[in-house]
Design an enzyme around this catalytic site. Structure first.
Site, mmCIF file in Angstrom:
data_model
loop_
_atom_site.group_PDB
_atom_site.id
_atom_site.type_symbol
_atom_site.label_atom_id
_atom_site.label_comp_id
_atom_site.label_asym_id
_atom_site.label_seq_id
_atom_site.Cartn_x
_atom_site.Cartn_y
_atom_site.Cartn_z
ATOM 1 N N GLU A 144 15.302 36.084 -0.671
ATOM 2 C CA GLU A 144 14.041 36.844 -0.287
ATOM 3 C C GLU A 144 13.464 37.122 -1.656
ATOM 4 O OE1 GLU A 144 11.002 38.676 0.921
ATOM 5 O OE2 GLU A 144 12.187 37.670 2.521
ATOM 6 N N ARG A 200 3.399 32.903 7.504
ATOM 7 C CA ARG A 200 2.655 32.053 7.916
ATOM 8 C C ARG A 200 1.102 31.973 7.527
ATOM 9 N NH1 ARG A 200 4.853 28.548 11.418
ATOM 10 N NH2 ARG A 200 2.704 27.973 12.191
ATOM 11 N N ALA A 251 3.293 35.991 19.784
ATOM 12 C CA ALA A 251 2.698 35.239 20.651
ATOM 13 C C ALA A 251 1.924 36.176 21.870
ATOM 14 C CB ALA A 251 3.910 34.419 21.432
ATOM 15 N N HIS A 256 23.622 54.482 35.296
ATOM 16 C CA HIS A 256 24.907 54.438 34.466
ATOM 17 C C HIS A 256 25.824 53.560 35.195
ATOM 18 C CE1 HIS A 256 28.214 55.584 32.054
ATOM 19 N NE2 HIS A 256 28.894 55.963 33.131
#
Length: 476
Positions: free
Chosen positions: A213, A283, A331, A455
């Site tokens: 990275e 992108r 998306a 729960h």
């Protein structure tokens, strides 16, 4: 005479096909234009997300997680399985079948809602009383006209000049979904969503994975506390080897391996050989070739189409949505913008609140958040309170055997309005929806704290985090 429409949608990804269906539902004569072809050379609706992104990656993530559960987690439940193995070809075929079913489903939805579908690359060819759009599919060219245009062309993988993809040894997100065999040594360049998800898949299936990275910090978009926990789990339990502050200087393919050279965060030169390299450095908007210059459509310096808060471009009756405009490349953001734009065209009042768009990373543990991070609030000088609840004291998480992570809630110190919620842990992608609803309706942490949660459930962690904002957590 060219065929005329009320609405032409360019792009059939999550934003485009959703916009087309909603426009048709509202009584508008609609056409959707898309040029995606699957590996068999057939038109395939759904864009990057459905064909080579969100859906196939989740299929492989689930398959690889199932394999890991049998291999490493079942024994803790007293379940013994001898001779565990997997068939990669079957995994890939399952993934492809899911994609085919969904792309066929979109085509069926188009027929049901009377949306015309044209295959080819759409571009502006001119404007008169209506916009003229040229649709080119190989040597076949046709022109249609539309009163309104919605641009939903999505995004493309960002290229790395030092590592040009060859679709064999050096690949992007598309190639990362289709390795014919598990690489023994895998390098992933980029520790974002795609890099982490694809690295996780192949690690579980047997790869030795290095993730490089460039940024000095890990997952800087996430809350720092979440990023720290994710780094601990990914480097430790999952054994992904993540290196930050890296500068890749050379990627040389050829033969049966790829040599990667980089400078680490201390400036030292490192080099290694890998069987495959995945380039996942983000992108870029897919706006080239639209004919923007023909009609004067404004793009910014990075190629994004400029829009206002209702996704209107500088051209009358032309809208743009999804990855090709500002905001997160997600998306669900695209599809909601598609609905809002279709309703705007039909004369309704609609827009998307970008402040309450949830983010999800489908690793294990999953990561999800909505709203502001703690570092953003500190930088803004905001007065806030934080509540925190770890999954290792959640009864349901213990029963699942998934105890890494926590829920963190941030609320305004004066009004108690929820400013952000951050989850790392089991099914974070599902848990975040409660926080999105709460923030969209301006809820306070006290509102969540006052709601009875069943729960034992994972959602109790959200309840406890809300209680924790005012130091009232019961079980932590």
């Amino acid at each position: 005479m060219a065929q005329t429409y009320d609405v032409a949608v360019i792009g059939a990804g999550p934003g485009g096909y959703t916009a087309a269906i909603r426009a048709a539902q509202l009584g508008l004569k609609t056409v959707c234009i898309d040029d995606f072809k699957n590996p068999r050379g057939r038109a395939s609706l759904g864009g990057t997300c459905l064909n080579v992104g969100c859906i196939p990656s989740k299929a492989l993530l689930e398959s690889s997680e199932d394999y890991e559960r049998v291999l490493r987690k079942f024994p803790g439940h007293g379940i013994k399985v001898d001779g565990v193995s997997f068939d990669l070809a079957t995994m890939l075929a399952r993934k492809d079948k899911i994609v085919d079913d969904f792309t066929a489903g979109i085509a069926a939805l188009f027929r049901k809602n009377k949306v015309a579908s044209l295959h080819g690359r759409g571009r502006f060819a001119g404007v008169g009383e209506r916009y003229r759009i040229e649709v080119r599919d190989g040597d076949s060219v046709q022109t249609i006209e539309a009163a309104h245009v919605i641009i939903a062309t999505g995004s493309l993988a960002r290229e790395l000049s030092e590592a040009p993809a060859d679709s064999e040894r050096i690949v992007d997100n598309v190639g990362a979904l289709s390795f014919a065999e598990v690489p023994k040594r895998l390098c992933v360049i980029g520790a974002g969503v795609i890099g982490l998800e694809m690295g996780s898949v192949w690690k579980r299936l047997g790869s030795d994975v290095n993730i490089l990275e460039a940024l000095p910090s890990f997952l800087p978009a996430a809350d720092e506390q979440v990023a720290k926990e994710a780094y601990r789990v990914f480097n430790g339990e999952l054994d992904l080897k993540i290196y930050t502050g890296v500068k890749v200087s050379a990627v040389k393919g050829g033969g049966k391996s790829v040599g990667v050279t980089w400078q680490d965060k201390d400036g030292n030169t490192q080099a290694n050989e890998y069987d495959r390299v995945i380039v996942a450095i983000g992108r870029v908007p897919n706006s080239a070739g639209l004919g923007a210059e023909t009609v004067g459509l404004k793009l910014d310096a990075r190629g994004f189409i400029e829009v206002d808060e209702r996704n209107r471009t500088n051209l009358a009756h032309v809208f743009a949505i999804g990855d090709v405009v500002r905001g997160p490349m997600l998306a669900h953001k695209s599809s909601e913008e598609g609905v809002a734009v279709a309703e705007t065209i039909a004369g309704r009042d609609a827009k998307v609140n970008l402040e309450t768009i949830p983010w999800v990373i489908y690793t294990s543990p999953e990561i999800a958040w909505v709203g502001k991070t703690e570092q953003q609030l500190k930088q803004a000088g905001a007065q806030y309170r934080a509540g925190h609840f770890p999954f290792n004291v959640s009864g349901r998480a213990r029963a699942l055997g998934e105890t890494a992570g926590f829920v963190k809630m941030l609320a305004d110190a004066n009004t108690d309005r929820i400013l952000g919620v951050h989850v790392i842990g089991p099914y974070a992608s599902e848990l975040i929806a409660e926080a999105v609803v709460a923030m969209e309706f301006g809820a306070s942490s006290e509102d969540i704290a006052s709601i009875v949660h069943a729960h034992p459930t994972l959602s109790e962690a959200m309840h406890e985090a809300a209680l924790g904002v005012h130091k009232r957590a019961i079980n932590y």
